[in-house]
Design an enzyme around this catalytic site. Structure first.
Site, PDB file in Angstrom:
ATOM      1  N   ALA A  66       0.873  -1.176   0.000  1.00 54.58           N
ATOM      2  CA  ALA A  66       0.000   0.000   0.000  1.00 54.58           C
ATOM      3  C   ALA A  66       0.908   1.223   0.000  1.00 54.58           C
ATOM      4  O   ALA A  66       2.041   1.156   0.489  1.00 54.58           O
ATOM      5  CB  ALA A  66      -0.876  -0.017   1.244  1.00 54.58           C
ATOM      6  N   GLY A 111       0.565  -5.051   0.783  1.00 57.98           N
ATOM      7  CA  GLY A 111      -0.606  -5.098  -0.097  1.00 57.98           C
ATOM      8  C   GLY A 111      -0.303  -5.753  -1.442  1.00 57.98           C
ATOM      9  O   GLY A 111      -1.215  -6.246  -2.108  1.00 57.98           O
ATOM     10  N   GLU A 114      -0.558  -9.347  -0.814  1.00 56.25           N
ATOM     11  CA  GLU A 114      -2.001  -9.602  -0.614  1.00 56.25           C
ATOM     12  C   GLU A 114      -2.763  -9.587  -1.940  1.00 56.25           C
ATOM     13  O   GLU A 114      -3.677 -10.382  -2.150  1.00 56.25           O
ATOM     14  CB  GLU A 114      -2.581  -8.566   0.357  1.00 56.25           C
ATOM     15  CG  GLU A 114      -2.047  -8.757   1.774  1.00 56.25           C
ATOM     16  CD  GLU A 114      -2.470  -7.637   2.707  1.00 56.25           C
ATOM     17  OE1 GLU A 114      -2.102  -6.471   2.452  1.00 56.25           O
ATOM     18  OE2 GLU A 114      -3.182  -7.916   3.684  1.00 56.25           O
ATOM     19  N   GLU A 134       4.389  -5.354   7.327  1.00 59.22           N
ATOM     20  CA  GLU A 134       3.607  -4.322   8.023  1.00 59.22           C
ATOM     21  C   GLU A 134       4.090  -4.070   9.446  1.00 59.22           C
ATOM     22  O   GLU A 134       3.988  -2.958   9.945  1.00 59.22           O
ATOM     23  CB  GLU A 134       2.121  -4.693   8.032  1.00 59.22           C
ATOM     24  CG  GLU A 134       1.415  -4.562   6.692  1.00 59.22           C
ATOM     25  CD  GLU A 134       1.572  -5.776   5.800  1.00 59.22           C
ATOM     26  OE1 GLU A 134       2.349  -6.692   6.135  1.00 59.22           O
ATOM     27  OE2 GLU A 134       0.906  -5.807   4.752  1.00 59.22           O
TER      28      GLU A 134
HETATM   29  N1  COA Z   1       4.642   3.153  -0.396  1.00 55.66           N
HETATM   30  C1  COA Z   1       5.061   4.323  -0.870  1.00 55.66           C
HETATM   31  N2  COA Z   1       6.220   4.489  -1.524  1.00 55.66           N
HETATM   32  C2  COA Z   1       6.980   3.400  -1.696  1.00 55.66           C
HETATM   33  C3  COA Z   1       6.612   2.134  -1.212  1.00 55.66           C
HETATM   34  C4  COA Z   1       5.377   2.043  -0.537  1.00 55.66           C
HETATM   35  N3  COA Z   1       4.914   0.883  -0.067  1.00 55.66           N
HETATM   36  N4  COA Z   1       7.588   1.258  -1.522  1.00 55.66           N
HETATM   37  C5  COA Z   1       8.537   1.937  -2.188  1.00 55.66           C
HETATM   38  N5  COA Z   1       8.170   3.234  -2.300  1.00 55.66           N
HETATM   39  C6  COA Z   1       8.895   4.321  -2.956  1.00 55.66           C
HETATM   40  C7  COA Z   1      10.088   4.774  -2.113  1.00 55.66           C
HETATM   41  O1  COA Z   1       9.672   5.683  -1.106  1.00 55.66           O
HETATM   42  C8  COA Z   1      10.941   5.399  -3.172  1.00 55.66           C
HETATM   43  O2  COA Z   1      10.417   6.664  -3.489  1.00 55.66           O
HETATM   44  P1  COA Z   1      11.417   7.944  -3.701  1.00 55.66           P
HETATM   45  O3  COA Z   1      12.285   7.521  -4.872  1.00 55.66           O
HETATM   46  O4  COA Z   1      10.482   9.062  -4.026  1.00 55.66           O
HETATM   47  O5  COA Z   1      12.186   8.072  -2.411  1.00 55.66           O
HETATM   48  C9  COA Z   1      10.703   4.506  -4.397  1.00 55.66           C
HETATM   49  O6  COA Z   1       9.478   3.851  -4.165  1.00 55.66           O
HETATM   50  C10 COA Z   1      11.787   3.453  -4.592  1.00 55.66           C
HETATM   51  O7  COA Z   1      11.912   2.719  -3.385  1.00 55.66           O
HETATM   52  P2  COA Z   1      13.290   2.564  -2.569  1.00 55.66           P
HETATM   53  O8  COA Z   1      12.929   2.305  -1.140  1.00 55.66           O
HETATM   54  O9  COA Z   1      14.195   3.695  -2.865  1.00 55.66           O
HETATM   55  O10 COA Z   1      13.861   1.234  -3.263  1.00 55.66           O
HETATM   56  P3  COA Z   1      14.860   0.182  -2.607  1.00 55.66           P
HETATM   57  O11 COA Z   1      15.285  -0.706  -3.722  1.00 55.66           O
HETATM   58  O12 COA Z   1      15.926   0.870  -1.810  1.00 55.66           O
HETATM   59  O13 COA Z   1      13.960  -0.658  -1.578  1.00 55.66           O
HETATM   60  C11 COA Z   1      11.984  -1.870  -0.881  1.00 55.66           C
HETATM   61  C12 COA Z   1      12.900  -1.458  -2.057  1.00 55.66           C
HETATM   62  C13 COA Z   1      10.793  -2.583  -1.496  1.00 55.66           C
HETATM   63  C14 COA Z   1      12.748  -2.822   0.040  1.00 55.66           C
HETATM   64  C15 COA Z   1      11.543  -0.610  -0.092  1.00 55.66           C
HETATM   65  O14 COA Z   1      11.033   0.337  -1.021  1.00 55.66           O
HETATM   66  C16 COA Z   1      10.488  -0.868   0.943  1.00 55.66           C
HETATM   67  O15 COA Z   1      10.775  -1.378   2.003  1.00 55.66           O
HETATM   68  N6  COA Z   1       9.223  -0.472   0.635  1.00 55.66           N
HETATM   69  C17 COA Z   1       8.125  -0.554   1.567  1.00 55.66           C
HETATM   70  C18 COA Z   1       7.623  -1.966   1.674  1.00 55.66           C
HETATM   71  C19 COA Z   1       6.499  -2.045   2.687  1.00 55.66           C
HETATM   72  O16 COA Z   1       6.676  -1.805   3.870  1.00 55.66           O
HETATM   73  N7  COA Z   1       5.320  -2.387   2.189  1.00 55.66           N
HETATM   74  C20 COA Z   1       4.163  -2.589   3.034  1.00 55.66           C
HETATM   75  C21 COA Z   1       3.354  -1.367   3.123  1.00 55.66           C
HETATM   76  S1  COA Z   1       1.925  -1.653   4.114  1.00 55.66           S
END
Ligand code: COA
Length: 256
Positions: A66, A111, A114, A134
């Site tokens: 999400a 999400g 999911e 989460e």
């Molecule tokens: N919601 C909003 N933005 C998200 C996102 C999410 N769930 N997942 C990634 N993004 C965004 C990042 O903020 C970043 O944006 P920016 O370039 O404007 O800073 C962009 O997507 C790229 O992500 P980044 O974190 O830089 O890539 P990474 O390769 O270093 O890491 C992940 C990848 C997937 C490990 C990391 O993005 C992450 O942990 N995301 C969240 C996962 C999560 O907790 N999901 C459950 C949500 S309920």
């Protein structure tokens, strides 16, 4: 139909929906969810569509969850409503009378995992990663993950994945029964189409009844409970700290 966050393509009775926000790793914001809802209305109605593939744009992500940046705009007491809205759209996908297959081409987190689990089954590319992280945000899965992950991989592994927030790779996901096949990124969509084409030689009526009968296996009360518990977690200080820490790119300090 034109969408701003989805790319759609229809060929040979297969409708491919690509979630298209690659710069945000295809995170599910309000618009993506609303457009998925609309796209499935179209799928239900359109007689030419006989099967659906859901995938993500770019080489990195299916859907990374999400959209966390939107969580800060939602009032504390609206978490349960948020979960129910997502659950309803995912039920629409799950109960679609035509086969819906996830082609997981990268991160499928929160999400995203999911969404993949709401599809009837899943194929993954070798670089796919699955997880329900989460807890890192002071939250729990709210779009059916506590129920569907448990159903797919069993209670012990589901508990571990949801408590640690750890990610697993495609091969482990296959060993656990979360995905059916692991393919190279180039072969992911061709293999998905190959399986669909086999399904399309069968009776559409019988296929729709398989979907309906299998979906009766669920205990719907679990989803209700999940939405309530998500709502409770959503109004907590830990959730405020967890989402702020993600957006500020730092480690959270949870108080419990
Ligand atoms: N919601 C909003 N933005 C998200 C996102 C999410 N769930 N997942 C990634 N993004 C965004 C990042 O903020 C970043 O944006 P920016 O370039 O404007 O800073 C962009 O997507 C790229 O992500 P980044 O974190 O830089 O890539 P990474 O390769 O270093 O890491 C992940 C990848 C997937 C490990 C990391 O993005 C992450 O942990 N995301 C969240 C996962 C999560 O907790 N999901 C459950 C949500 S309920």
């Amino acid at each position: 139909m034109n969408y701003s966050t989805l790319k759609t393509e229809a060929t040979d009775h297969i409708f491919i929906i690509t979630i298209n926000r690659p710069d945000k790793l295809n995170a599910l914001n309000k618009t993506v969810l609303a457009e998925l809802d609309k796209a499935f209305e179209q799928v239900y109605k359109d007689e030419n569509t006989r099967a659906v593939i859901i995938t993500g744009a770019g080489e990195k992500a299916f859907v990374a969850g999400a959209d966390i940046s939107e969580f800060t705009e939602v009032k504390d007491n609206e978490g349960e409503r948020l979960a129910r809205k997502g659950q309803d759209i995912f039920f629409k996908i799950e109960n679609c009378p035509k086969p819906v297959i996830a082609a997981v081409n990268g991160f499928a987190l929160g999400g995203g995992c999911e969404l993949a689990m709401a599809c009837h089954f899943r194929l993954a590319s070798t670089n796919a990663k699955f997880g329900q992280p989460e807890v890192n945000l002071g939250l729990i899965p709210g779009y059916g993950g506590t129920q569907r992950l448990t159903m797919l991989v069993g209670k012990g592994k589901a508990m571990e994945l949801m408590m640690t927030g750890n990610m697993i790779g495609a091969e482990e996901a296959k060993n656990l029964g979360l995905v059916n096949y692991v393919e190279s990124p180039e072969n992911l969509i061709p293999k998905t189409k190959e399986i669909i084409n086999q399904i399309l030689t069968k009776s559409p009526l019988a296929i729709s009844k398989v979907i309906e009968a299998v979906n009766f296996y669920f205990n719907k009360d679990g989803f209700n409970e999940e939405a309530k518990l998500f709502g409770e977690a959503f109004s907590s200080d830990d959730k405020k700290e967890g989402t702020a820490a993600f957006l500020e790119k730092r480690k959270p300090a949870f108080k419990g």
